[in-house]
Design a protein around this motif. Structure first.
Motif, PDB file in Angstrom:
ATOM      1  N   ILE A   1       0.836  -1.207   0.000  1.00  0.00           N
ATOM      2  CA  ILE A   1       0.000   0.000   0.000  1.00  0.00           C
ATOM      3  C   ILE A   1       0.870   1.256   0.000  1.00  0.00           C
ATOM      4  N   TYR A   2       1.876   1.253   0.850  1.00  0.00           N
ATOM      5  CA  TYR A   2       2.742   2.436   0.909  1.00  0.00           C
ATOM      6  C   TYR A   2       3.557   2.606  -0.372  1.00  0.00           C
ATOM      7  N   MET A   3       3.979   1.499  -0.971  1.00  0.00           N
ATOM      8  CA  MET A   3       4.684   1.605  -2.259  1.00  0.00           C
ATOM      9  C   MET A   3       3.758   2.187  -3.319  1.00  0.00           C
ATOM     10  N   ALA A   4       2.506   1.700  -3.344  1.00  0.00           N
ATOM     11  CA  ALA A   4       1.548   2.191  -4.339  1.00  0.00           C
ATOM     12  C   ALA A   4       1.280   3.680  -4.149  1.00  0.00           C
ATOM     13  N   MET A   5       1.229   4.097  -2.918  1.00  0.00           N
ATOM     14  CA  MET A   5       0.976   5.513  -2.642  1.00  0.00           C
ATOM     15  C   MET A   5       2.171   6.385  -3.024  1.00  0.00           C
ATOM     16  N   GLU A   6       3.367   5.775  -3.092  1.00  0.00           N
ATOM     17  CA  GLU A   6       4.559   6.522  -3.513  1.00  0.00           C
ATOM     18  C   GLU A   6       4.536   6.808  -5.012  1.00  0.00           C
ATOM     19  N   GLY A   7       3.792   6.037  -5.751  1.00  0.00           N
ATOM     20  CA  GLY A   7       3.660   6.289  -7.182  1.00  0.00           C
ATOM     21  C   GLY A   7       4.539   5.409  -8.045  1.00  0.00           C
ATOM     22  N   ASP A   8       4.782   5.894  -9.235  1.00  0.00           N
ATOM     23  CA  ASP A   8       5.436   5.111 -10.286  1.00  0.00           C
ATOM     24  C   ASP A   8       6.858   4.660  -9.967  1.00  0.00           C
ATOM     25  N   LYS A   9       7.515   5.315  -9.047  1.00  0.00           N
ATOM     26  CA  LYS A   9       8.904   4.931  -8.759  1.00  0.00           C
ATOM     27  C   LYS A   9       8.988   3.540  -8.108  1.00  0.00           C
ATOM     28  N   THR A  10       7.860   2.984  -7.674  1.00  0.00           N
ATOM     29  CA  THR A  10       7.869   1.660  -7.024  1.00  0.00           C
ATOM     30  C   THR A  10       7.232   0.570  -7.895  1.00  0.00           C
ATOM     31  N   ILE A  11       7.030   0.850  -9.153  1.00  0.00           N
ATOM     32  CA  ILE A  11       6.392  -0.129 -10.038  1.00  0.00           C
ATOM     33  C   ILE A  11       7.146  -1.453 -10.030  1.00  0.00           C
ATOM     34  N   ASP A  12       8.456  -1.422 -10.166  1.00  0.00           N
ATOM     35  CA  ASP A  12       9.238  -2.661 -10.202  1.00  0.00           C
ATOM     36  C   ASP A  12       9.070  -3.480  -8.923  1.00  0.00           C
ATOM     37  N   GLU A  13       9.097  -2.795  -7.791  1.00  0.00           N
ATOM     38  CA  GLU A  13       8.954  -3.505  -6.517  1.00  0.00           C
ATOM     39  C   GLU A  13       7.567  -4.115  -6.371  1.00  0.00           C
ATOM     40  N   ARG A  14       6.554  -3.380  -6.807  1.00  0.00           N
ATOM     41  CA  ARG A  14       5.183  -3.902  -6.722  1.00  0.00           C
ATOM     42  C   ARG A  14       4.992  -5.080  -7.667  1.00  0.00           C
ATOM     43  N   LEU A  15       5.546  -4.977  -8.856  1.00  0.00           N
ATOM     44  CA  LEU A  15       5.464  -6.094  -9.801  1.00  0.00           C
ATOM     45  C   LEU A  15       6.129  -7.324  -9.208  1.00  0.00           C
ATOM     46  N   SER A  16       7.285  -7.156  -8.634  1.00  0.00           N
ATOM     47  CA  SER A  16       8.008  -8.261  -8.009  1.00  0.00           C
ATOM     48  C   SER A  16       7.192  -8.885  -6.874  1.00  0.00           C
ATOM     49  N   LEU A  17       6.574  -8.048  -6.064  1.00  0.00           N
ATOM     50  CA  LEU A  17       5.741  -8.524  -4.967  1.00  0.00           C
ATOM     51  C   LEU A  17       4.591  -9.386  -5.491  1.00  0.00           C
ATOM     52  N   PHE A  18       3.924  -8.926  -6.541  1.00  0.00           N
ATOM     53  CA  PHE A  18       2.806  -9.684  -7.106  1.00  0.00           C
ATOM     54  C   PHE A  18       3.273 -10.955  -7.813  1.00  0.00           C
ATOM     55  N   GLN A  19       4.421 -10.898  -8.465  1.00  0.00           N
ATOM     56  CA  GLN A  19       4.951 -12.104  -9.104  1.00  0.00           C
ATOM     57  C   GLN A  19       5.281 -13.174  -8.069  1.00  0.00           C
ATOM     58  N   LYS A  20       5.855 -12.748  -6.952  1.00  0.00           N
ATOM     59  CA  LYS A  20       6.170 -13.674  -5.868  1.00  0.00           C
ATOM     60  C   LYS A  20       4.888 -14.293  -5.314  1.00  0.00           C
ATOM     61  N   GLN A  21       3.868 -13.473  -5.118  1.00  0.00           N
ATOM     62  CA  GLN A  21       2.601 -13.981  -4.583  1.00  0.00           C
ATOM     63  C   GLN A  21       1.913 -14.893  -5.593  1.00  0.00           C
ATOM     64  N   LYS A  22       2.020 -14.567  -6.859  1.00  0.00           N
ATOM     65  CA  LYS A  22       1.439 -15.406  -7.917  1.00  0.00           C
ATOM     66  C   LYS A  22       2.061 -16.798  -7.881  1.00  0.00           C
ATOM     67  N   LYS A  23       3.364 -16.854  -7.729  1.00  0.00           N
ATOM     68  CA  LYS A  23       4.069 -18.135  -7.655  1.00  0.00           C
ATOM     69  C   LYS A  23       3.608 -18.936  -6.441  1.00  0.00           C
ATOM     70  N   ALA A  24       3.455 -18.266  -5.308  1.00  0.00           N
ATOM     71  CA  ALA A  24       2.991 -18.940  -4.087  1.00  0.00           C
ATOM     72  C   ALA A  24       1.587 -19.508  -4.287  1.00  0.00           C
TER      73      ALA A  24
END
Length: 149
Positions: A69-92
């Motif tokens: 949530i805090y990364m998303a609120m920071e905006g576009d500079k955290t896109i890579d981190e958010r993508l990585s987070l979702f990819q990790k969760q997708k794998k799980a």
């Protein structure tokens, strides 16, 4: 339009205590409050809450959800981190689905097994059945149960 905790909980089909807990845990920094401190949810908050519920159901920790949530609120500079987070969760989730499918295969085999035992009046019939007489969809479950490779 603004919604109260009660109205939003009805929309989401979750208890009001869940929304209050999310707020207490810092998951709702986007929610506005009235002058008297009452939480006031906007239409856009519904999507945030749906994502939180999804991630929670997916097994993500509250700490990681809060981080997202805090990364998303920071905006576009955290896109890579958010993508990585979702990819990790997708794998799980994919791993969980695979495990559940394997479990379902064994349960299906045991249903078939006991249906055959019931027909025969004994479990010795399906237990001693040659593998080529077992329906194809149940063979791998039987092999797994018997540790046959």
């Amino acid at each position: 339009m603004l919604y109260t905790v009660g109205e939003m909980s009805k929309m989401l089909e979750i208890p009001t205590s869940t929304l209050r807990y999310y707020d207490k845990e810092g998951l709702l920094p986007f929610v506005e409050r009235s002058k008297s401190g009452i939480r006031m949810f906007k239409e856009a908050d519904y999507e945030w809450l749906q994502v939180i519920n999804c991630l929670k159901k997916a097994g993500m920790s509250l700490k990681d959800i809060k981080n997202y949530i805090y990364m998303a609120m920071e905006g576009d500079k955290t896109i890579d981190e958010r993508l990585s987070l979702f990819q990790k969760q997708k794998k799980a989730i994919e791993d969980q689905i695979s495990e559940l499918q394997e479990t379902l295969n064994i349960v299906n085999f045991k249903c078939w097994y006991y249906e055959k035992a019931k027909e025969a009046g004994t479990t010795s019939v399906p237990r001693n059945m040659p593998v080529d007489e077992i329906p194809q969809e149940y063979r791998s479950a039987r092999e797994k149960l018997r540790n046959i490779k």
